[in-house]
Scaffold this motif. Structure first.
Motif, PDB file in Angstrom:
ATOM      1  N   TYR A  78    -101.716  -9.523  -0.719  1.00 17.44           N
ATOM      2  CA  TYR A  78     -99.086  -8.899  -1.245  1.00 17.44           C
ATOM      3  C   TYR A  78     -98.873 -10.268  -1.028  1.00 17.44           C
ATOM      4  O   TYR A  78     -99.272 -11.386  -0.548  1.00 17.44           O
ATOM      5  CB  TYR A  78     -98.688  -8.250   0.148  1.00 17.44           C
ATOM      6  N   ALA A  79     -98.075 -10.823  -2.121  1.00 17.28           N
ATOM      7  CA  ALA A  79     -97.019 -11.578  -1.756  1.00 17.28           C
ATOM      8  C   ALA A  79     -95.463 -11.098  -2.568  1.00 17.28           C
ATOM      9  O   ALA A  79     -95.534 -10.150  -2.874  1.00 17.28           O
ATOM     10  CB  ALA A  79     -97.577 -12.882  -3.611  1.00 17.28           C
ATOM     11  N   MET A  80     -94.606 -12.171  -2.187  1.00 19.80           N
ATOM     12  CA  MET A  80     -93.050 -11.995  -2.908  1.00 19.80           C
ATOM     13  C   MET A  80     -92.703 -13.454  -2.984  1.00 19.80           C
ATOM     14  O   MET A  80     -93.785 -14.374  -2.830  1.00 19.80           O
ATOM     15  CB  MET A  80     -92.237 -12.234  -0.966  1.00 19.80           C
ATOM     16  N   LEU A  81     -92.264 -13.037  -4.097  1.00 19.04           N
ATOM     17  CA  LEU A  81     -91.975 -13.911  -5.809  1.00 19.04           C
ATOM     18  C   LEU A  81     -90.448 -14.118  -5.803  1.00 19.04           C
ATOM     19  O   LEU A  81     -89.698 -13.308  -6.268  1.00 19.04           O
ATOM     20  CB  LEU A  81     -93.154 -13.685  -6.833  1.00 19.04           C
TER      21      LEU A  81
ATOM     22  N   ALA B 199     -89.625  -8.996  -5.533  1.00 19.81           N
ATOM     23  CA  ALA B 199     -89.851 -10.009  -6.833  1.00 19.81           C
ATOM     24  C   ALA B 199     -88.026 -10.358  -6.738  1.00 19.81           C
ATOM     25  O   ALA B 199     -87.223  -9.317  -7.052  1.00 19.81           O
ATOM     26  CB  ALA B 199     -90.469 -10.023  -8.459  1.00 19.81           C
ATOM     27  N   CYS B 200     -87.784 -11.345  -7.052  1.00 20.32           N
ATOM     28  CA  CYS B 200     -85.984 -11.642  -6.570  1.00 20.32           C
ATOM     29  C   CYS B 200     -86.339 -12.653  -8.098  1.00 20.32           C
ATOM     30  O   CYS B 200     -86.471 -13.614  -7.792  1.00 20.32           O
ATOM     31  CB  CYS B 200     -85.833 -11.800  -5.391  1.00 20.32           C
TER      32      CYS B 200
ATOM     33  N   ASP C  34     -82.120  -9.927   1.870  1.00 20.89           N
ATOM     34  CA  ASP C  34     -81.704  -9.217   3.926  1.00 20.89           C
ATOM     35  C   ASP C  34     -83.074  -8.180   3.382  1.00 20.89           C
ATOM     36  O   ASP C  34     -83.627  -7.922   4.385  1.00 20.89           O
ATOM     37  CB  ASP C  34     -80.927  -8.989   3.585  1.00 20.89           C
ATOM     38  N   LYS C  35     -83.150  -7.482   2.450  1.00 20.62           N
ATOM     39  CA  LYS C  35     -84.439  -6.695   2.306  1.00 20.62           C
ATOM     40  C   LYS C  35     -85.501  -7.087   1.994  1.00 20.62           C
ATOM     41  O   LYS C  35     -86.522  -6.287   2.762  1.00 20.62           O
ATOM     42  CB  LYS C  35     -83.787  -5.521   0.520  1.00 20.62           C
ATOM     43  N   ALA C  36     -85.314  -7.839   1.416  1.00 20.86           N
ATOM     44  CA  ALA C  36     -87.203  -8.461   1.219  1.00 20.86           C
ATOM     45  C   ALA C  36     -87.510  -9.408   3.212  1.00 20.86           C
ATOM     46  O   ALA C  36     -88.536  -8.996   3.129  1.00 20.86           O
ATOM     47  CB  ALA C  36     -87.246  -9.828   0.444  1.00 20.86           C
ATOM     48  N   GLN C  37     -86.773  -9.449   3.424  1.00 25.21           N
ATOM     49  CA  GLN C  37     -87.114 -10.079   4.905  1.00 25.21           C
ATOM     50  C   GLN C  37     -87.470  -8.589   5.631  1.00 25.21           C
ATOM     51  O   GLN C  37     -88.400  -9.290   6.867  1.00 25.21           O
ATOM     52  CB  GLN C  37     -85.648 -11.095   6.011  1.00 25.21           C
ATOM     53  N   VAL C  38     -87.150  -7.513   5.794  1.00 25.50           N
ATOM     54  CA  VAL C  38     -86.964  -6.333   6.657  1.00 25.50           C
ATOM     55  C   VAL C  38     -88.313  -6.149   5.870  1.00 25.50           C
ATOM     56  O   VAL C  38     -88.951  -5.056   6.802  1.00 25.50           O
ATOM     57  CB  VAL C  38     -85.818  -5.143   6.668  1.00 25.50           C
TER      58      VAL C  38
ATOM     59  N   ARG D  35     -85.427 -17.949   6.039  1.00 27.10           N
ATOM     60  CA  ARG D  35     -86.434 -16.433   6.575  1.00 27.10           C
ATOM     61  C   ARG D  35     -87.849 -16.103   6.349  1.00 27.10           C
ATOM     62  O   ARG D  35     -87.906 -14.995   7.218  1.00 27.10           O
ATOM     63  CB  ARG D  35     -85.526 -15.601   5.661  1.00 27.10           C
ATOM     64  N   PHE D  36     -88.666 -16.795   6.088  1.00 24.40           N
ATOM     65  CA  PHE D  36     -89.915 -16.494   6.448  1.00 24.40           C
ATOM     66  C   PHE D  36     -90.734 -17.878   6.895  1.00 24.40           C
ATOM     67  O   PHE D  36     -91.602 -18.553   6.771  1.00 24.40           O
ATOM     68  CB  PHE D  36     -89.942 -16.561   4.747  1.00 24.40           C
ATOM     69  N   LEU D  37     -90.354 -18.314   8.105  1.00 23.21           N
ATOM     70  CA  LEU D  37     -90.541 -19.262   9.047  1.00 23.21           C
ATOM     71  C   LEU D  37     -91.952 -18.621   9.279  1.00 23.21           C
ATOM     72  O   LEU D  37     -93.293 -19.865   9.973  1.00 23.21           O
ATOM     73  CB  LEU D  37     -90.192 -19.773  10.074  1.00 23.21           C
TER      74      LEU D  37
END
Length: 721
Positions: free
Chosen positions: A417-420, A452-453, A463-467, A503-505
């Motif tokens: 999985y990935a977040m972009l 993706a944002c 905040d949504k991505a962090q959750v 937020r993503f340490l």
């Protein structure tokens, strides 16, 4: 004896192939239906597989209460195991599920002891850990080495236990002289053919009336294929194989079945074996040999009614079978790795063949074979060793994609999985082309983008991505930052990254290829140094050698790599429209502009000057769709010219993909020439101009030189101004 051995070998091979085909089709089905909720796809897949099992199998002979109870337990355990396995594949790598299923001999031994009362000797108990450990080490790769407890792992354990329960109760059925069998073959085939034809007709009708998309027939085929192979390998596993061995012996057979699948992957070149893999194979085979030799002290349930001679023949046959399968696996792994890595002759011959096809500006002073085997994550300075020497577009594009493959398979290979973040659906067609390249790469690597944002990412989105990230482990999810040319030089881009990174340490963060634009902004440079030093696992990939050197100096705590721009993932694209002008000139008018006056068009030549920011694109249904539309629109913009003059980097890159000869004018930061010197210095018909007048003169020279090779201006444009 020979006939029995050959029959056993055929059964083993069919068992292996049907099992592989079942899970392969299932994995593809889950991937193709990923836009649905995972629960829906898994339920449909499992339901169809169980329906096929019920439709094609029955219990024969005895029908007493115990047999009936066993039947229900078997079906329940089989259904739970199938559901857990499918659900596990939707959560985690097949390799992780595979490693967990190698624990099957241990769970089978325990259940066989308590439910069937079959004791194992001390030697057999000692052999089980050796077999399990050796099998896991042999199967280990980058995915299983980063093992981690997650939902997928838990489900794989549940599947493992359920299968052991199923096998134990199936063994009880064999002892009671009652067994599962296939219904009338003619009836089964008739039902299958008629249902398949009906389903295909219905699916085609639904596609025709646009109720379902055109890929639905392919998805249905995967579903049916997985279900059919599921029935086949389950029948062979529980009725054919389990009937002639103990539950633990069956579990060992399962291990060698999975070994064979890995062996095929080695032969296909999908995997390579390390020294530890060979050690694991040796440990596993040794443990299996100990188990097999100690079976002389075990009362085999399946041999209860056989005479001593038959038992002796079966023991010899089983030992011979195990030895042959073990030897085959060792030979497959050795030959595959010898052919791929160990044999310098085979490898260098392939490299020589490749180098002869390359069009080079000068003779190579390094071994092409050694270069192609270089890990560019460990040796980033080697990345642009070949590319500047290549003179043709196909070679340049292929080499760029090879570098991407080398680097990103190493960096991203273990992630699912990935977040972009901060991608740009911009009328600056170059930004959109970068996004398209990033998406193409992630699809090739089978990485699912769960969030993706775009560049206007708000606090609410973050905040949504962090959750959402809390649902994933750090070995499942990777955080990706969009590439481009905005580090340091564009403060807003660094500020956007400063909202994301803290937020993503917990996760690794990788920035796609970027350029550094340094305008002597010391205060902002210090801000960037502090920002990018705060994350322990941050990787920056630079798209030109100058940025790579600056990046290593400015950010020493960040891992720096070197790679071409992501737009090269689009690949070689033939022209798809006729030109309108002799010269199409992209002239930017922003902070990166070289600032020059546009000269008059040469006599008898049509020339158009504008920036593609003003070449508007129709909008799609989402920002991501917009990036694809804008990229295509940018290619249309360029194809209006037989020759292109550009002061934009992606005017150069997209013209390269389209095979449009072009002249470029650089700016003060040398953004284009830094890139050109790093990757495309050897390309024919790509020329640097010192001024706007020089650009026109060189474009005219290209028109004269390539007149017969360039597409003509057709239609009414030939007679208009």
């Amino acid at each position: 004896m020979e006939t029995s051995f050959l029959r056993s070998l055929v059964v083993f091979l069919v068992w292996t192939l049907t099992s592989f085909a079942c899970h392969f089709c299932a994995k593809l089905f889950l991937k193709e239906t990923a836009h649905f909720t995972a629960g829906f796809s898994v339920t449909v897949l499992t339901g169809m597989q169980i329906i096929f099992c019920l439709a094609f199998t029955k219990v024969s002979d005895k029908s007493d209460t115990e047999v009936t109870t066993n039947k229900y337990v078997i079906f329940a355990a089989h259904a739970c195991a199938t559901l857990a396995t499918n659900w596990s594949m939707s959560f985690t790598y097949a390799a992780s599920t595979f490693a967990i299923k190698l624990m099957e001999p241990l769970t089978s031994a325990l259940l066989q002891r308590f439910l069937l009362g079959v004791r194992l000797s001390y030697l057999q108990w000692m052999s089980i850990p050796a077999v399990v450990y050796g099998a896991i080490v042999f199967a280990a790769d980058d995915k299983t080495r980063h093992f981690n407890v997650s939902n997928g792992v838990i489900l794989a354990f549940i599947s493992n236990i359920c299968l052991s329960f199923r096998n134990v109760y199936m063994k009880k059925n064999h002892l009671s002289k009652s067994q599962f069998c296939i219904y009338s073959l003619r009836l089964s085939l008739s039902v299958l053919v008629s249902s398949t034809i009906t389903a295909i007709l219905v699916a085609n009708y639904l596609v025709y009336v646009k109720i379902v998309p055109s890929g639905s027939l392919y998805i249905y085929s995967l579903l049916i294929g997985s279900s059919l192979f599921h029935v086949s390998y389950s029948y062979i596993s529980t009725i054919v194989v389990l009937k002639h061995c103990s539950v633990v012996g069956h579990a060992f057979g399962n291990i060698f079945k999975r070994f064979s699948v890995i062996g095929f992957l080695y032969m296909a070149g999908s995997r390579t074996a390390s020294t530890s893999n060979f050690i694991g194979l040796f440990i596993c085979v040794t443990g299996l040999a100990v188990y097999t030799l100690s079976k002389r002290n075990e009362t085999e349930i399946c041999a209860a009614n056989m005479d001593l001679e038959t038992k002796y023949r079966n023991t010899v046959r089983n030992k011979l079978f195990i030895i042959c399968i073990s030897a085959a696996n060792i030979v497959m792994v050795f030959l595959a790795n010898y052919g791929k890595n160990g044999s310098s002759l085979a490898y260098n011959m392939n490299s020589i063949t490749y180098s002869r096809k390359l069009s080079l500006s000068k003779r190579l002073d390094f071994s092409i074979g050694d270069f192609f085997s270089t890990d560019l994550v460990q040796n980033p300075e080697e990345a642009n060793k070949l590319s500047p020497l290549l003179t043709t577009r196909p070679d340049v594009i292929e080499e760029a994609q090879r570098i991407h493959n080398n680097i990103f398979k190493s960096l991203l290979g273990r992630y699912k999985y990935a977040m972009l973040f901060n991608y740009s659906p911009s009328e600056n067609k170059g930004d959109s082309a970068i996004v398209v390249g990033e998406v193409i790469l992630l699809r090739k690597l089978n990485i699912n983008v769960v969030f993706a944002c775009e560049s206007r990412c708000t606090k609410k989105h973050l905040d949504k991505a962090q959750v959402l990230s809390r649902k994933y482990t750090d070995n499942e999810l990777i955080i990706l930052l969009h590439g481009g040319g905005n580090v340091i030089g564009f403060q807003r881009a660094d500020y956007m990254r400063s909202d994301v990174i803290p937020r993503f340490l917990r996760f690794n963060i990788i920035m796609f290829p970027q350029s550094i634009l340094y305008f002597n902004q010391h205060s902002h440079l210090n801000f960037c140094k502090k920002l990018y030093a705060m994350h322990a696992n941050l990787t920056f990939i630079w798209r030109d050698e100058n940025s790579y050197i600056l990046g290593k100096n400015f950010f020493p705590k960040v891992r720096s790599l070197l790679s071409p721009d992501m737009a090269y993932q689009i690949g070689f694209t033939p022209r798809f429209m006729q030109p309108i002008y002799d010269i199409l000139w992209i002239k930017r008018e922003d902070a990166e502009s070289p600032v020059y006056e546009t000269p008059e068009a040469p006599i008898n030549l049509r020339m158009h000057v504008s920036d593609w920011l003003n070449w508007k694109t129709p909008r799609g249904l989402s920002p991501m769709e917009d990036t694809f539309l804008m990229t295509t629109n940018g290619m249309m913009f360029l194809q209006r010219g037989r020759i292109v003059i550009t002061d934009r980097l992606h005017g150069h890159i997209l013209s390269t993909l389209l095979a449009i000869p072009h002249v470029y004018i650089d700016n003060k930061q040398r953004k284009i020439s830094n890139y050109h010197n790093t990757w495309t210095a050897g390309l024919e018909n790509v020329i640097l101009a010192n001024s706007s007048l020089d650009a026109v003169a060189k474009a005219r020279q290209l028109l004269i030189k390539l007149d017969k090779d360039l597409p003509e201006i057709e239609g009414f444009y030939t007679n208009s101004n």
